[in-house]
Design a protein around this motif. Structure first.
Motif, PDB file in Angstrom:
ATOM      1  N   ARG A 220       0.812  -1.212   0.000  1.00 17.93           N
ATOM      2  CA  ARG A 220       0.000   0.000   0.000  1.00 17.93           C
ATOM      3  C   ARG A 220       0.851   1.272   0.000  1.00 17.93           C
ATOM      4  NH1 ARG A 220      -2.796   3.430   2.516  1.00 17.93           N
ATOM      5  NH2 ARG A 220      -4.835   3.983   1.673  1.00 17.93           N
ATOM      6  N   SER A 224       0.590   4.114  -2.643  1.00 17.44           N
ATOM      7  CA  SER A 224       0.317   5.477  -2.188  1.00 17.44           C
ATOM      8  C   SER A 224       1.287   6.466  -2.831  1.00 17.44           C
ATOM      9  CB  SER A 224       0.419   5.509  -0.676  1.00 17.44           C
ATOM     10  OG  SER A 224       0.588   6.800  -0.225  1.00 17.44           O
ATOM     11  N   GLN A 277      -5.633   0.863  -4.370  1.00 15.17           N
ATOM     12  CA  GLN A 277      -5.348   1.109  -2.957  1.00 15.17           C
ATOM     13  C   GLN A 277      -6.494   0.643  -2.081  1.00 15.17           C
ATOM     14  OE1 GLN A 277      -3.098   4.300  -1.160  1.00 15.17           O
ATOM     15  NE2 GLN A 277      -3.682   5.497  -2.919  1.00 15.17           N
TER      16      GLN A 277
END
Ligand code: ATP
Length: 652
Positions: A220, A224, A277
């Motif tokens: 993640r 990001s 995400q």
């Protein structure tokens, strides 16, 4: 803000098995782009200095956090007592009291939550307020060099996005750590005091939470970073295309369709990354939901067995299972605290990077005041090279192994003086260093060699603000703020009254035009003054300079060919502006050149000729060549008397 209160949503289910344990909050927080680094004591102390003024509020927040944690363990205990004592013993008063207590506890917890949230937001917003002010003040003092090197989007992003992130990162993280530790402590005490065997069994499941968090957390974080980068691309694209000048280009070159396609591609990337995400977060949530069911299942299995053996009361088992939910949530959240702390520190570091930039033009410790000036400027062997690009985030980075390029002097060995009230015209081919030279007078940059004096004082010894108060500048491209004409004019001198302002506009030949507008001086000029014509903007900027009434004037004459009336109005206005002032003019108009007390001819950063018009013509050098190129035709066509007002010096 979520830090202290976001997980509270899971608290209502006393006795039930809540499966989120605040994970949604955990995955909604901004991730770190960079791998964790060591945090120095000095850095923490520096961050602490921003927290310090809010010390009392922090104490109040801590009190709220501790009280909330203490209150949170009470409802499960009430449930236990209802099942084990009130119902079996038929004690209706106790039952009513316990049920009432549960409502009262929820109310108290809710009120404390509101208070805590209010205080946390106040602290967070207060720190943001302080940081924004400090950053703006600091960046205002940066020299021109900083602004020419840094993308304006990056500057805005630091003041806006990074400072905004402080609230979540700093206050959120701190409050989250405090509340999780408090909840953990209170819950552990309550659980151990009820049944230490069951507590140990409950804790045995904890490690299972960490592994998937780590793996998915890594994925993640990468996603990001990609998302933020693509969002930045999207923003840059939007900024350029939806800006007046950009929109004009799009129309002129008929690139509307292509731009729409390019935008759609960038937009799609942002969409896809955001979807990824969310889905990755959901997968982790799913995995942890399964793990989170294992703990309570084990408790019910082992505890149920103990109830059957009559070694444990049913109510105790239910209360215990409820407490378990209180235990797992802070456990998981604390597992992510290290990353949270890093994120908070990273946000501060980005802000500190800007705050630590030292402006390359600044006041000496004891600068000389300059209440008045005669306007006697002397340049003595002045040289200047534009500084090499600093390696700053948000700026075009060069390869770190690439050798530093050689410093190239834009101007060198420049010597001449302007006596009070004299006019000096700078002429020369494009890139000769004319603008650079004019930037040194108001100290946008300081010379690398030689010295510039004003009334005998080195400019570097003078107080910067006072020096600039005596200098007016009218540039080729007139910049106006998106505000009314009045506000734009008074920017030069906020204390000027209406009549002074109107006088300046009359002298600049723009008053009649402004007065003819339906809203007069209150007319909004549009972004960068796009709602005014080129000539009108120039006259507004002349009026602005007149209003400031400086002793020294720097003028970069516009090269745009305006119609004869407009040109006349501007020239007439300029004539009034220049009267009695020491002026340094990048000259393009024939009349300016002819009226100059001295013409300085620059080539490749050096003075090659200087003198009055006739003297320079007689030299048959660069000046004579440039003059013939530009005005030869005009003069031949219209004869000696044809030095009409539209004659302009070579276009750069
Ligand atoms: P023009 O008449 O075209 O406006 P000029 O005579 O005013 O030109 P300057 O703008 O002073 O010339 O530029 C002189 C030299 O300095 C040029 O070689 C230019 O490329 C360089 N230069 C100008 N501004 C910068 C900057 N911010 N950073 C680095 N180099 C610069």
């Amino acid at each position: 803000m979520e830090g202290g209160g976001g997980w509270r949503g899971a608290m209502g289910t006393v006795g039930g098995i809540t499966r989120t344990y605040g994970l949604q909050h955990h995955f909604a927080r901004p991730d770190l782009e960079n791998p964790p680094q060591d945090i120095s004591r000095a850095l923490l102390l520096r961050i602490g200095r921003y927290m310090w003024p809010y010390g009392l509020k922090w104490l109040a927040i801590l009190a709220c956090v501790l009280t909330s944690a203490g209150l949170a363990v009470l409802p499960p205990l009430c449930v236990g007592m209802i099942i084990d004592q009130a119902i079996p013993q038929g004690r209706t008063t106790l039952l009513a009291l316990l049920a009432g207590a549960m409502v009262a506890l929820a109310l108290a917890a809710g009120l404390i939550g509101v208070l805590q949230q209010t205080l946390t937001v106040r602290v967070g917003q207060g720190i943001m307020f302080d940081l924004r002010n400090e950053l703006f003040l600091h960046l205002q003092r940066m020299s021109l060099h900083f602004f020419t090197r840094t993308r304006s989007g990056d500057i805005v992003s630091r003041i806006n996005n990074d400072v905004n992130a402080v609230q979540g990162a700093a206050t959120g993280t701190l409050v989250s750590i405090a509340s999780n530790i408090a909840t953990l402590a209170a819950t552990s005490v309550a659980m151990f005091s009820m049944n230490w065997r069951l507590t140990l069994l409950a804790l045995a499941v904890v490690p299972a939470f960490y592994m998937p968090s780590k793996v998915v957390g890594g994925i993640r974080r990468r996603l990001s970073a990609q998302t933020q980068e693509s969002q930045a691309h999207l923003l840059t694209f939007l900024n350029e295309r939806l800006h007046v000048a950009g929109a004009l280009l799009t129309h002129i070159f008929g690139q509307g369709k292509n731009d729409a396609q390019a935008f759609s591609a960038l937009n799609a990337k942002v969409r896809d990354l955001n979807i990824k995400q969310s889905v990755v977060g959901r997968w982790l949530f799913m995995i942890l939901s399964v793990f989170s069911a294992i703990g309570p299942a084990a408790i019910f299995w082992y505890g149920g067995y103990q109830v059957l053996q009559q070694r444990l009361l049913l109510g105790q088992l239910v209360a215990f299972a409820a407490l378990l939910t209180l235990l797992y949530r802070p456990m998981v959240q604390l597992a992510s605290v290290y990353v949270d702390v890093q994120a908070a520190v990273a946000v501060f570091e980005r802000i500190f990077e800007y705050l630590d930039l030292r402006p390359d033009v600044h006041d000496k410790p004891q600068p000389l005041p300059l209440p008045q000036t005669r306007g006697h400027l002397v340049l003595d062997h002045v040289g200047f090279a534009y500084p090499l690009p600093p390696r700053l985030p948000g700026q075009d980075q060069t390869d770190p192994v690439e050798p530093e390029p050689e410093e190239r002097f834009a101007i060198r060995q420049i010597s001449f003086q302007i006596l009070p009230g004299q006019r000096v015209a700078l002429v020369g081919p494009s890139g000769a260093g004319k603008s650079t030279l004019t930037y040194l007078v108001p100290r946008f940059y300081d010379p690398k060699e030689g010295v510039i004096t004003l009334d005998g004082c080195d400019l570097r010894d003078l107080a910067l603000e006072e020096l600039r108060r005596h200098i007016g500048m009218v540039t080729q491209e007139t910049f106006l703020f998106h505000a009314s004409i009045r506000e734009n004019l008074l920017y030069a001198r906020p204390d000027a009254g209406e009549s002074l302002m109107i006088d300046a506009c009359r002298a600049a030949n723009i008053h009649d035009f402004i007065a003819s507008l339906p809203e007069g001086y209150d007319t909004l000029v549009g972004e960068r003054g796009f709602r005014l014509s080129g000539g009108e903007k120039q006259r507004v900027s002349i009026a602005r300079a007149l209003l400031k009434d400086p002793a020294i004037l720097i003028l970069d004459e516009a090269t745009s060919h305006l119609d004869a009336t407009s040109e006349y109005l501007i020239q007439n206005a300029l004539e009034k502006l220049l009267r009695g002032r020491t002026s340094l003019i990048i000259a393009h108009r024939l009349s300016t050149i002819l009226s100059a007390d001295m013409i300085v001819v620059l080539q490749a950063g050096q003075v090659v000729e200087k003198g009055r018009h006739e003297e320079l013509l007689a030299l048959h050098g660069l000046y004579a060549t440039l003059f013939a190129q530009q005005f030869g035709k005009v003069l031949n066509l219209s004869g000696e008397n044809g030095l009409h007002k539209q004659g302009v010096w070579p276009n750069p």
